[in-house]
Each structure stands twice: as C-alpha cells, then as structure tokens.
Design a protein around this motif. Structure first.
Motif, mmCIF file in Angstrom:
data_model
loop_
_atom_site.group_PDB
_atom_site.id
_atom_site.type_symbol
_atom_site.label_atom_id
_atom_site.label_comp_id
_atom_site.label_asym_id
_atom_site.label_seq_id
_atom_site.Cartn_x
_atom_site.Cartn_y
_atom_site.Cartn_z
ATOM 1 N N LYS A 35 0.844 -1.224 -0.026
ATOM 2 C CA LYS A 35 0.131 -0.128 -0.181
ATOM 3 C C LYS A 35 0.872 1.249 -0.107
ATOM 4 O O LYS A 35 1.970 1.280 0.744
ATOM 5 C CB LYS A 35 -0.943 -0.014 1.246
ATOM 6 C CG LYS A 35 -0.306 -0.039 2.417
ATOM 7 C CD LYS A 35 -1.152 -0.313 3.546
ATOM 8 C CE LYS A 35 -0.560 0.046 5.156
ATOM 9 N NZ LYS A 35 -1.222 -0.719 6.052
ATOM 10 N N ILE A 76 -6.284 -6.651 2.066
ATOM 11 C CA ILE A 76 -6.017 -6.885 3.523
ATOM 12 C C ILE A 76 -6.808 -5.898 4.319
ATOM 13 O O ILE A 76 -6.764 -5.837 5.304
ATOM 14 C CB ILE A 76 -4.472 -6.876 3.823
ATOM 15 C CG1 ILE A 76 -4.142 -5.643 3.522
ATOM 16 C CG2 ILE A 76 -3.775 -8.288 3.388
ATOM 17 C CD1 ILE A 76 -2.367 -5.257 3.842
ATOM 18 N N ILE A 160 -5.591 -7.780 13.420
ATOM 19 C CA ILE A 160 -4.567 -6.606 13.453
ATOM 20 C C ILE A 160 -4.528 -6.519 15.018
ATOM 21 O O ILE A 160 -5.773 -5.726 15.424
ATOM 22 C CB ILE A 160 -4.760 -5.543 12.956
ATOM 23 C CG1 ILE A 160 -5.070 -5.960 11.247
ATOM 24 C CG2 ILE A 160 -3.710 -4.418 12.876
ATOM 25 C CD1 ILE A 160 -5.705 -4.658 10.649
ATOM 26 N N MET A 201 3.037 -8.330 11.508
ATOM 27 C CA MET A 201 3.378 -7.298 10.703
ATOM 28 C C MET A 201 4.869 -6.895 10.931
ATOM 29 O O MET A 201 5.436 -7.755 11.619
ATOM 30 C CB MET A 201 2.227 -6.244 10.775
ATOM 31 C CG MET A 201 0.918 -6.437 10.975
ATOM 32 S SD MET A 201 -0.436 -5.039 11.285
ATOM 33 C CE MET A 201 0.338 -3.550 11.260
ATOM 34 N N SER A 202 5.389 -5.857 10.430
ATOM 35 C CA SER A 202 6.771 -5.705 10.477
ATOM 36 C C SER A 202 7.110 -5.817 12.179
ATOM 37 O O SER A 202 8.166 -6.278 12.143
ATOM 38 C CB SER A 202 7.014 -4.099 9.988
ATOM 39 O OG SER A 202 6.854 -4.146 8.675
ATOM 40 N N ARG A 217 1.841 -10.352 7.153
ATOM 41 C CA ARG A 217 1.828 -9.325 6.443
ATOM 42 C C ARG A 217 2.763 -8.211 6.721
ATOM 43 O O ARG A 217 2.863 -7.560 7.659
ATOM 44 C CB ARG A 217 0.194 -8.830 6.485
ATOM 45 C CG ARG A 217 -0.837 -9.972 6.570
ATOM 46 C CD ARG A 217 -2.242 -9.291 6.553
ATOM 47 N NE ARG A 217 -2.037 -8.531 7.941
ATOM 48 C CZ ARG A 217 -2.528 -8.897 8.970
ATOM 49 N NH1 ARG A 217 -2.778 -10.261 9.444
ATOM 50 N NH2 ARG A 217 -2.480 -8.314 9.966
ATOM 51 N N VAL A 218 3.812 -8.059 5.739
ATOM 52 C CA VAL A 218 4.969 -7.201 5.959
ATOM 53 C C VAL A 218 5.017 -6.172 5.073
ATOM 54 O O VAL A 218 5.170 -6.374 3.997
ATOM 55 C CB VAL A 218 6.411 -7.890 6.118
ATOM 56 C CG1 VAL A 218 7.497 -7.066 6.657
ATOM 57 C CG2 VAL A 218 6.088 -9.117 7.403
ATOM 58 N N GLY A 219 5.012 -4.907 5.445
ATOM 59 C CA GLY A 219 5.183 -3.679 4.651
ATOM 60 C C GLY A 219 6.529 -3.021 4.802
ATOM 61 O O GLY A 219 7.511 -3.054 4.124
ATOM 62 N N THR A 220 6.632 -2.245 6.110
ATOM 63 C CA THR A 220 7.639 -1.381 6.366
ATOM 64 C C THR A 220 8.928 -2.025 6.209
ATOM 65 O O THR A 220 9.857 -1.294 5.860
ATOM 66 C CB THR A 220 7.425 -0.646 7.669
ATOM 67 O OG1 THR A 220 6.019 -0.126 7.660
ATOM 68 C CG2 THR A 220 8.375 0.551 7.831
ATOM 69 N N ARG A 226 6.185 4.403 5.297
ATOM 70 C CA ARG A 226 5.500 4.833 4.478
ATOM 71 C C ARG A 226 5.384 6.366 4.839
ATOM 72 O O ARG A 226 5.437 7.001 5.637
ATOM 73 C CB ARG A 226 4.048 4.234 4.537
ATOM 74 C CG ARG A 226 3.967 3.045 4.009
ATOM 75 C CD ARG A 226 2.302 2.215 4.005
ATOM 76 N NE ARG A 226 2.279 2.179 5.524
ATOM 77 C CZ ARG A 226 2.613 0.929 6.157
ATOM 78 N NH1 ARG A 226 2.932 0.068 5.548
ATOM 79 N NH2 ARG A 226 2.129 0.873 7.521
#
Ligand SMILES: *Cc1c(COP(=O)(O)O)cnc(C)c1O
Length: 227
Positions: A35, A76, A160, A201-202, A217-220, A226
């Motif tokens: 995202k 998600i 979450i 997550m991260s 679910r890993v973004g950063t 972000r």
C-alpha cells in the motif's frame, strides 16, 4: 538497503522464528504489503521473489495489478459491500470478511462470475473501537452462518492486534487468535477449511510465527517507512 536486501533479512527472520517454534519455514507465507508504494518499486520486490502482495484499498490495488504482473494480490483492508463487484476474481485471498451482508454480496457476485472467492474472517482481537473485524464471541456464530453461502469459502482468520511498542506484548493477542482458530477447526464444518492464520506485521511477525501464524503481512520492513 535495497528491497532485495530487506526481503532477504525478513526471510531470514521468518525462518529463525519458525525454527524456534519447531515449525517448517516453508509453511509460512509472506505477503508483502505494498500500500502507498509505487508500481515500479513493487516490481523490484516481485523481481526479488515476492509472490504475494497485500493492498488495503480496492482502487489503488486494481490500478497496480495492471502495472505489476507476476504476483498474486491479497486484499487486507476493509471491503465495502458496494465495492465487492470490483474485487471478484482479482484477489487470491480477501483477509477482511467481517459481516454477513458482505459475505452474502461476495457469494452472490462470485456465483454470477462462476467462481468461488477465498476469504479470511477478520477478528477485532483487541476490541478496539477504531478497528474493523468481529469481536471474538461473534466469530463462531458468524462462520456457522456464512459457511452456507455458495460462492464464498472461509479459509481461516486474520487479525491486527492493538499496536504495542514492545512486540512481546502482542503475544497474548496472537495466542488468543490461535486458540479461536483451533476452536473453529474443531467444529469440523465441512464447508470451512482452517488453512490460514494471518497475523503479524513488521513489528511483530516473529512473535506471531512463534504463536502459529502461517501468513505474515509485512510492509515497512520490506519497502521502508510509508509517507
Ligand atoms: C499496513 C498493513 C500491514 C503492514 O504493516 P507494516 O507495519 O508496514 O508491516 C499489515 N496488515 C494490514 C492489514 C495493514 O493494513
């Protein structure tokens, strides 16, 4: 650090957490949360071996799907009933099933399209006002009703947990979701397959894996902070 280096480091930590828990690292699926990340950067992650991308906004995701081939997409974020039509057939897994109205609409639109849509039930495990998802006590009755809807398949749970500065403090939430997951599985409902436990997550995916997550679910940690 490049995307490929970030990814390698995250994979190493996934593997180490799995081994600590006596689990096979191969059973853990990494969804790279893209995202707000532009398509050309996401493409670098796919180049580096990412095969599943997570997005939380329908419109943004559909645009990127055109631009970044080669990976499966996971929804998600919260899904509004009036957007269901757009998502049918576009996502490998919808992590955010949270109402019977949404379940019926997904089922109806999927049937029209001649497909079945795979979903996870989102649980508001910390009972936070600000978060979507069903409270724990509504999950079993919800699944008992939703499982009978044609065109919709329930494959697990997602949550979450409340943000914790210290990842260790998220552990009780992960344990609670895991125990709920087992409870659903023990019902033995023929239409329901408890295959995926999407949590972590991260900041806390290692703890989540120790507690049984098989989707993180890993973004950063992959794409950086972000905006
Ligand atoms: C943004 C988001 C993530 C990833 O968060 P990071 O802390 O950047 O890893 C995971 N799950 C959901 C539902 C999200 O919205």
């Amino acid at each position: 650090m490049s995307i490929a280096e970030n990814l390698a480091q995250v994979r190493k930590e996934i593997e180490a957490a799995a081994r600590r828990a006596g689990r096979d690292p191969a059973e853990i699926k990494l969804v790279a949360v893209s995202k707000t990340v532009p398509a050309e950067v996401i493409a670098q992650a796919v180049e580096a071996g990412v095969d599943a991308l997570g997005e939380n906004r329908v419109q943004e995701a559909l645009g990127k799907q055109e631009e970044v081939p080669g990976a499966a997409w996971h929804l998600i974020g919260h899904l509004q009933t009036n957007k269901v039509k757009k998502v049918i057939g576009k996502f490998e897994l919808i992590h955010s099933l949270d109402s019977i109205r949404l379940a019926r609409e997904i089922g109806r639109r999927s049937q029209e399209a001649g497909i079945t849509t795979d979903t996870l039930v989102q649980v508001n495990i910390g009972r936070e006002e600000s978060k979507f998802g069903l409270p724990r006590e509504e999950v079993l009755p919800f699944i008992d009703e939703a499982r009978k809807i044609p065109g919709l398949k329930i494959l697990g749970l997602m949550a979450i947990p409340p943000f914790e500065e210290e990842p260790e403090n998220a552990r009780p939430y992960f344990q609670e979701l895991r125990s709920l997951f087992e409870e659903v599985a023990a019902k033995g409902w023929p239409e329901v397959e408890m295959r995926w436990l999407s949590m972590g997550m991260s900041s806390d995916f290692q703890v989540a894996i120790e507690e049984g997550a098989n989707i993180v679910r890993v973004g950063t940690r992959i794409f950086g902070q972000r905006q």
